[in-house]
Motif scaffolding. Structure first.
Motif, PDB file in Angstrom:
ATOM      1  N   LYS A 186      34.046  51.626  24.403  1.00 42.91           N
ATOM      2  CA  LYS A 186      34.352  50.988  23.121  1.00 42.91           C
ATOM      3  C   LYS A 186      35.850  50.991  22.846  1.00 42.91           C
ATOM      4  CE  LYS A 186      29.962  52.012  20.881  1.00 42.91           C
ATOM      5  NZ  LYS A 186      29.287  52.792  19.819  1.00 42.91           N
ATOM      6  N   LEU A 187      36.510  52.101  23.167  1.00 38.69           N
ATOM      7  CA  LEU A 187      37.955  52.199  22.962  1.00 38.69           C
ATOM      8  C   LEU A 187      38.699  51.192  23.828  1.00 38.69           C
ATOM      9  CD1 LEU A 187      40.335  53.757  21.638  1.00 38.69           C
ATOM     10  CD2 LEU A 187      40.301  55.225  23.657  1.00 38.69           C
ATOM     11  N   ILE A 188      38.301  51.077  25.074  1.00 34.86           N
ATOM     12  CA  ILE A 188      38.945  50.120  25.984  1.00 34.86           C
ATOM     13  C   ILE A 188      38.710  48.692  25.507  1.00 34.86           C
ATOM     14  CG2 ILE A 188      38.889  49.171  28.328  1.00 34.86           C
ATOM     15  CD1 ILE A 188      38.405  52.065  29.304  1.00 34.86           C
ATOM     16  N   LEU A 189      37.478  48.373  25.059  1.00 40.41           N
ATOM     17  CA  LEU A 189      37.194  47.042  24.534  1.00 40.41           C
ATOM     18  C   LEU A 189      38.006  46.763  23.279  1.00 40.41           C
ATOM     19  CD1 LEU A 189      33.338  46.698  25.033  1.00 40.41           C
ATOM     20  CD2 LEU A 189      35.123  45.257  26.004  1.00 40.41           C
ATOM     21  N   LEU A 190      38.142  47.760  22.409  1.00 35.24           N
ATOM     22  CA  LEU A 190      38.911  47.609  21.194  1.00 35.24           C
ATOM     23  C   LEU A 190      40.378  47.329  21.499  1.00 35.24           C
ATOM     24  CD1 LEU A 190      38.863  47.813  18.056  1.00 35.24           C
ATOM     25  CD2 LEU A 190      39.465  50.210  18.349  1.00 35.24           C
ATOM     26  N   PHE A 192      41.532  46.092  24.305  1.00 35.68           N
ATOM     27  CA  PHE A 192      41.590  44.796  24.974  1.00 35.68           C
ATOM     28  C   PHE A 192      41.509  43.658  23.963  1.00 35.68           C
ATOM     29  CE2 PHE A 192      39.506  41.283  27.266  1.00 35.68           C
ATOM     30  CZ  PHE A 192      40.479  41.040  28.214  1.00 35.68           C
ATOM     31  N   VAL A 193      40.615  43.761  22.980  1.00 38.38           N
ATOM     32  CA  VAL A 193      40.447  42.716  21.974  1.00 38.38           C
ATOM     33  C   VAL A 193      41.689  42.626  21.106  1.00 38.38           C
ATOM     34  CG1 VAL A 193      39.126  42.100  19.906  1.00 38.38           C
ATOM     35  CG2 VAL A 193      37.941  42.812  21.975  1.00 38.38           C
ATOM     36  N   GLN A 194      42.307  43.761  20.751  1.00 37.55           N
ATOM     37  CA  GLN A 194      43.492  43.746  19.913  1.00 37.55           C
ATOM     38  C   GLN A 194      44.695  43.121  20.635  1.00 37.55           C
ATOM     39  OE1 GLN A 194      44.111  47.748  18.579  1.00 37.55           O
ATOM     40  NE2 GLN A 194      42.642  47.559  16.906  1.00 37.55           N
ATOM     41  N   GLN A 195      44.738  43.235  21.947  1.00 37.96           N
ATOM     42  CA  GLN A 195      45.852  42.648  22.689  1.00 37.96           C
ATOM     43  C   GLN A 195      45.761  41.133  22.759  1.00 37.96           C
ATOM     44  OE1 GLN A 195      46.025  44.559  26.491  1.00 37.96           O
ATOM     45  NE2 GLN A 195      47.070  46.370  25.675  1.00 37.96           N
ATOM     46  N   GLN A 196      44.581  40.593  22.577  1.00 35.38           N
ATOM     47  CA  GLN A 196      44.421  39.141  22.682  1.00 35.38           C
ATOM     48  C   GLN A 196      44.558  38.552  21.348  1.00 35.38           C
ATOM     49  OE1 GLN A 196      40.723  38.347  24.618  1.00 35.38           O
ATOM     50  NE2 GLN A 196      41.535  38.897  26.591  1.00 35.38           N
TER      51      GLN A 196
END
Length: 196
Positions: A186-190, A192-196
């Motif tokens: 979840k942390l990695i997805l979060l 990743f989503v914030q960088q886009q």
């Protein structure tokens, strides 16, 4: 850890009697005592070495081989003897770990179910990963040809074998915990989503 895994996988019914609290205390005490003895021997013999090549090591901690390069007296032979004893003890531990894991993998291959094999291997592989990382970087650090040696590379390799294994150890062992794995995903997805 290798002996603990060996007993857990190869002699699971006897685990409670073989790996009692006394055995664990004795193994921990032996590890601490051998480390303390090695440190005392190195420290004592290093104080007897005279230096004539300056006192700058170019490292972030005092490694015995680096100190010996600065020596100009014959007293470094004592320290070299202590270093040989330490290497022999370390090699003995390495052989013990290898023999333990050979027996473990032999026992795991005899497990009929694939799920049982996976469970046994998931218990051993984190320890084996940390030990392999440590041993491979130490071997590279001390057995690389002098032509590959440079101060920056030596510093990076020293960090790899002295800082990285203890730092990744909790991460590797905690990855067996499903809740922690899910939280990390979840942390990695979060991120990743914030960088886009």
């Amino acid at each position: 850890m290798a002996y603990d895994h060996y007993v857990a996988i190869c002699k699971p019914l006897h685990y409670g009697t073989i790996m009692g609290s006394r055995v664990c205390v004795k193994m921990a005490a032996a590890a601490w005592a051998s480390g303390f003895l090695s440190a005392v021997l190195h420290t004592g013999t290093t104080f007897g070495v005279t230096f004539c090549h300056g006192n700058a090591l170019g490292q972030f901690f005092c490694e015995v081989p680096r100190i010996l390069k600065l020596s100009c007296s014959d007293s470094y032979l004592r320290e070299l003897g202590v270093l040989v004893i330490t290497v022999c003890l370390g090699f003995g531990c390495f052989i013990f770990i290898v023999v333990s894991y050979v027996q473990i993998f032999t026992a795991v291959l005899r497990i009929p179910s694939e799920q049982g094999q996976h469970k046994a291997l998931s218990m051993c592989l984190p320890h084996l990963a940390v030990v392999s990382l440590f041993v491979s970087t130490v071997i590279f650090a001390y057995l690389k040809p002098p032509s590959l040696s440079s101060p920056s590379l030596d510093l990076v390799v020293a960090v790899l074998y002295s800082v990285v294994p203890p730092a990744v150890n909790p991460l590797i062992y905690s990855m067996r915990n499903r809740e922690l794995r899910d939280a990390l995903k979840k942390l990695i997805l979060l991120v990743f989503v914030q960088q886009q």
